[in-house]
Design a protein around this motif. Structure first.
Motif, PDB file in Angstrom:
ATOM      1  N   THR A 183      49.761 -16.663   8.178  1.00  0.00           N
ATOM      2  CA  THR A 183      51.044 -16.086   7.789  1.00  0.00           C
ATOM      3  C   THR A 183      51.183 -16.103   6.273  1.00  0.00           C
ATOM      4  OG1 THR A 183      52.134 -16.728   9.841  1.00  0.00           O
ATOM      5  CG2 THR A 183      53.538 -16.386   7.912  1.00  0.00           C
ATOM      6  N   ALA A 184      51.420 -14.925   5.705  1.00  0.00           N
ATOM      7  CA  ALA A 184      51.500 -14.800   4.251  1.00  0.00           C
ATOM      8  C   ALA A 184      51.854 -13.370   3.881  1.00  0.00           C
ATOM      9  CB  ALA A 184      50.171 -15.185   3.603  1.00  0.00           C
ATOM     10  N   LEU A 185      52.138 -13.185   2.619  1.00  0.00           N
ATOM     11  CA  LEU A 185      52.254 -11.844   2.035  1.00  0.00           C
ATOM     12  C   LEU A 185      50.867 -11.476   1.526  1.00  0.00           C
ATOM     13  CD1 LEU A 185      54.284  -9.589   1.347  1.00  0.00           C
ATOM     14  CD2 LEU A 185      54.618 -10.709  -0.862  1.00  0.00           C
ATOM     15  N   TYR A 186      50.343 -10.373   2.009  1.00  0.00           N
ATOM     16  CA  TYR A 186      48.980  -9.951   1.684  1.00  0.00           C
ATOM     17  C   TYR A 186      49.010  -8.842   0.645  1.00  0.00           C
ATOM     18  CZ  TYR A 186      46.958 -12.715   5.449  1.00  0.00           C
ATOM     19  OH  TYR A 186      46.548 -13.766   6.244  1.00  0.00           O
ATOM     20  N   PHE A 187      48.178  -9.011  -0.376  1.00  0.00           N
ATOM     21  CA  PHE A 187      48.097  -8.062  -1.474  1.00  0.00           C
ATOM     22  C   PHE A 187      46.682  -7.505  -1.587  1.00  0.00           C
ATOM     23  CE2 PHE A 187      52.065  -9.297  -3.548  1.00  0.00           C
ATOM     24  CZ  PHE A 187      52.247 -10.599  -3.111  1.00  0.00           C
ATOM     25  N   CYS A 188      46.584  -6.246  -1.947  1.00  0.00           N
ATOM     26  CA  CYS A 188      45.290  -5.739  -2.351  1.00  0.00           C
ATOM     27  C   CYS A 188      45.282  -5.575  -3.864  1.00  0.00           C
ATOM     28  CB  CYS A 188      44.934  -4.435  -1.651  1.00  0.00           C
ATOM     29  SG  CYS A 188      45.887  -2.991  -2.150  1.00  0.00           S
ATOM     30  N   ALA A 189      44.097  -5.576  -4.414  1.00  0.00           N
ATOM     31  CA  ALA A 189      43.962  -5.498  -5.858  1.00  0.00           C
ATOM     32  C   ALA A 189      42.670  -4.824  -6.241  1.00  0.00           C
ATOM     33  CB  ALA A 189      44.016  -6.898  -6.472  1.00  0.00           C
ATOM     34  N   LEU A 229      33.682 -11.027  -5.762  1.00  0.00           N
ATOM     35  CA  LEU A 229      33.900 -12.424  -5.407  1.00  0.00           C
ATOM     36  C   LEU A 229      35.377 -12.800  -5.450  1.00  0.00           C
ATOM     37  CD1 LEU A 229      30.849 -14.028  -7.228  1.00  0.00           C
ATOM     38  CD2 LEU A 229      31.106 -13.525  -4.790  1.00  0.00           C
ATOM     39  N   ALA A 230      36.179 -11.847  -5.913  1.00  0.00           N
ATOM     40  CA  ALA A 230      37.638 -11.945  -5.772  1.00  0.00           C
ATOM     41  C   ALA A 230      38.254 -13.125  -6.511  1.00  0.00           C
ATOM     42  CB  ALA A 230      38.021 -11.968  -4.294  1.00  0.00           C
ATOM     43  N   TYR A 231      37.713 -13.465  -7.650  1.00  0.00           N
ATOM     44  CA  TYR A 231      38.396 -14.465  -8.469  1.00  0.00           C
ATOM     45  C   TYR A 231      39.663 -13.818  -9.022  1.00  0.00           C
ATOM     46  CZ  TYR A 231      33.958 -16.938  -8.276  1.00  0.00           C
ATOM     47  OH  TYR A 231      32.828 -17.579  -7.845  1.00  0.00           O
ATOM     48  N   ILE A 232      40.782 -14.479  -8.826  1.00  0.00           N
ATOM     49  CA  ILE A 232      42.063 -13.846  -9.104  1.00  0.00           C
ATOM     50  C   ILE A 232      42.224 -13.431 -10.564  1.00  0.00           C
ATOM     51  CG2 ILE A 232      43.316 -15.981  -9.527  1.00  0.00           C
ATOM     52  CD1 ILE A 232      45.636 -14.732  -7.899  1.00  0.00           C
ATOM     53  N   GLU A 233      41.608 -14.160 -11.458  1.00  0.00           N
ATOM     54  CA  GLU A 233      41.757 -13.835 -12.879  1.00  0.00           C
ATOM     55  C   GLU A 233      41.084 -12.514 -13.250  1.00  0.00           C
ATOM     56  OE1 GLU A 233      40.393 -16.549 -11.592  1.00  0.00           O
ATOM     57  OE2 GLU A 233      38.602 -17.190 -12.698  1.00  0.00           O
ATOM     58  N   TYR A 234      40.274 -11.982 -12.351  1.00  0.00           N
ATOM     59  CA  TYR A 234      39.592 -10.722 -12.597  1.00  0.00           C
ATOM     60  C   TYR A 234      40.288  -9.536 -11.937  1.00  0.00           C
ATOM     61  CZ  TYR A 234      35.781 -13.441 -14.534  1.00  0.00           C
ATOM     62  OH  TYR A 234      35.033 -14.284 -15.309  1.00  0.00           O
ATOM     63  N   ALA A 235      41.419  -9.785 -11.276  1.00  0.00           N
ATOM     64  CA  ALA A 235      42.200  -8.694 -10.691  1.00  0.00           C
ATOM     65  C   ALA A 235      43.065  -8.077 -11.759  1.00  0.00           C
ATOM     66  CB  ALA A 235      43.069  -9.232  -9.554  1.00  0.00           C
ATOM     67  N   TYR A 236      43.175  -6.735 -11.766  1.00  0.00           N
ATOM     68  CA  TYR A 236      43.946  -6.110 -12.830  1.00  0.00           C
ATOM     69  C   TYR A 236      44.954  -5.088 -12.352  1.00  0.00           C
ATOM     70  CZ  TYR A 236      39.857  -2.994 -12.432  1.00  0.00           C
ATOM     71  OH  TYR A 236      38.839  -2.189 -11.962  1.00  0.00           O
ATOM     72  N   PHE A 237      44.869  -4.633 -11.118  1.00  0.00           N
ATOM     73  CA  PHE A 237      45.928  -3.804 -10.552  1.00  0.00           C
ATOM     74  C   PHE A 237      46.277  -4.376  -9.187  1.00  0.00           C
ATOM     75  CE2 PHE A 237      46.308  -0.944 -13.830  1.00  0.00           C
ATOM     76  CZ  PHE A 237      45.202  -0.154 -14.071  1.00  0.00           C
ATOM     77  N   TRP A 238      47.582  -4.469  -8.916  1.00  0.00           N
ATOM     78  CA  TRP A 238      48.036  -5.091  -7.678  1.00  0.00           C
ATOM     79  C   TRP A 238      48.960  -4.155  -6.916  1.00  0.00           C
ATOM     80  CZ3 TRP A 238      46.559  -9.970  -6.115  1.00  0.00           C
ATOM     81  CH2 TRP A 238      45.943 -10.783  -7.071  1.00  0.00           C
ATOM     82  N   GLY A 239      48.913  -4.290  -5.599  1.00  0.00           N
ATOM     83  CA  GLY A 239      49.935  -3.676  -4.781  1.00  0.00           C
ATOM     84  C   GLY A 239      51.113  -4.632  -4.658  1.00  0.00           C
ATOM     85  N   ARG A 240      52.122  -4.207  -3.911  1.00  0.00           N
ATOM     86  CA  ARG A 240      53.324  -5.028  -3.767  1.00  0.00           C
ATOM     87  C   ARG A 240      53.270  -5.955  -2.566  1.00  0.00           C
ATOM     88  NH1 ARG A 240      58.478  -1.190  -5.483  1.00  0.00           N
ATOM     89  NH2 ARG A 240      57.734  -0.730  -7.591  1.00  0.00           N
ATOM     90  N   GLY A 241      52.304  -5.751  -1.719  1.00  0.00           N
ATOM     91  CA  GLY A 241      52.127  -6.666  -0.615  1.00  0.00           C
ATOM     92  C   GLY A 241      52.682  -6.167   0.693  1.00  0.00           C
ATOM     93  N   THR A 242      52.132  -6.709   1.777  1.00  0.00           N
ATOM     94  CA  THR A 242      52.618  -6.440   3.128  1.00  0.00           C
ATOM     95  C   THR A 242      52.636  -7.774   3.878  1.00  0.00           C
ATOM     96  OG1 THR A 242      52.299  -5.074   5.114  1.00  0.00           O
ATOM     97  CG2 THR A 242      50.295  -5.851   4.024  1.00  0.00           C
ATOM     98  N   GLN A 243      53.719  -8.025   4.579  1.00  0.00           N
ATOM     99  CA  GLN A 243      53.924  -9.325   5.212  1.00  0.00           C
ATOM    100  C   GLN A 243      53.206  -9.398   6.553  1.00  0.00           C
ATOM    101  OE1 GLN A 243      55.571 -12.114   4.028  1.00  0.00           O
ATOM    102  NE2 GLN A 243      54.885 -13.155   5.904  1.00  0.00           N
ATOM    103  N   VAL A 244      52.512 -10.508   6.746  1.00  0.00           N
ATOM    104  CA  VAL A 244      51.881 -10.814   8.028  1.00  0.00           C
ATOM    105  C   VAL A 244      52.476 -12.122   8.528  1.00  0.00           C
ATOM    106  CG1 VAL A 244      49.744 -11.473   9.188  1.00  0.00           C
ATOM    107  CG2 VAL A 244      49.743  -9.603   7.518  1.00  0.00           C
ATOM    108  N   THR A 245      53.007 -12.083   9.735  1.00  0.00           N
ATOM    109  CA  THR A 245      53.591 -13.272  10.340  1.00  0.00           C
ATOM    110  C   THR A 245      52.916 -13.535  11.686  1.00  0.00           C
ATOM    111  OG1 THR A 245      55.719 -12.840   9.271  1.00  0.00           O
ATOM    112  CG2 THR A 245      55.704 -14.373  11.141  1.00  0.00           C
ATOM    113  N   VAL A 246      52.369 -14.726  11.835  1.00  0.00           N
ATOM    114  CA  VAL A 246      51.696 -15.101  13.077  1.00  0.00           C
ATOM    115  C   VAL A 246      52.473 -16.258  13.693  1.00  0.00           C
ATOM    116  CG1 VAL A 246      49.529 -15.792  14.144  1.00  0.00           C
ATOM    117  CG2 VAL A 246      49.501 -14.441  12.025  1.00  0.00           C
ATOM    118  N   SER A 247      53.119 -15.988  14.822  1.00  0.00           N
ATOM    119  CA  SER A 247      53.906 -17.033  15.486  1.00  0.00           C
ATOM    120  C   SER A 247      54.142 -16.703  16.936  1.00  0.00           C
ATOM    121  CB  SER A 247      55.241 -17.218  14.768  1.00  0.00           C
ATOM    122  OG  SER A 247      56.007 -16.043  14.895  1.00  0.00           O
TER     123      SER A 247
END
Length: 119
Positions: free
Chosen positions: A89-95, A101-119
């Motif tokens: 469960t989290a807000l998922y972003f693409c970048a 290798l997806a090190y966050i400091e190397y991301a330079y454009f982001w989406g606003r996210g989409t919520q995933v809830t598992v319950s």
């Protein structure tokens, strides 16, 4: 801009497919990645994809359950999520990112996210 879609609510063990539409951008990066952030936690890398070579990265927590891929046009990057757990469960972003290798400091454009809830 990057636009995520496909989030929602699902029971544990279920599946969701997230999509990231990069058509609003010049697809200048060979790499795309998915990140997620839960309340009170830092944003963490989930999966990365090298568009030209097809190399992929997965966080240990999702390895074997999630699959990152792109469509034939190369405009949409998807994250297929299976065997979902409550801890997913989290807000998922693409970048757009400079390394699969997806090190966050190397991301330079982001989406606003989409919520995933598992319950």
């Amino acid at each position: 801009q990057l636009v995520e879609s496909g989030g929602g609510s699902v029971q544990p063990g279920g599946s969701l497919r997230l999509s990231c539409d990069a058509s609003g951008y010049t697809y200048s990066s060979n790499c795309m990645a998915w990140f997620r952030q839960s309340p009170g936690k830092e944003r963490e890398r989930v999966a990365g994809f090298y568009r030209a070579g097809g190399s992929t990265f997965y966080a240990d927590s999702v390895k074997g359950r999630f699959t990152i891929s792109q469509d034939n046009s190369g405009v949409t990057v998807s994250l297929q999520m299976s065997s979902l757990k409550s801890e997913d469960t989290a807000l998922y972003f693409c970048a757009q990112i400079s390394t699969y290798l997806a090190y966050i400091e190397y991301a330079y454009f982001w989406g606003r996210g989409t919520q995933v809830t598992v319950s």
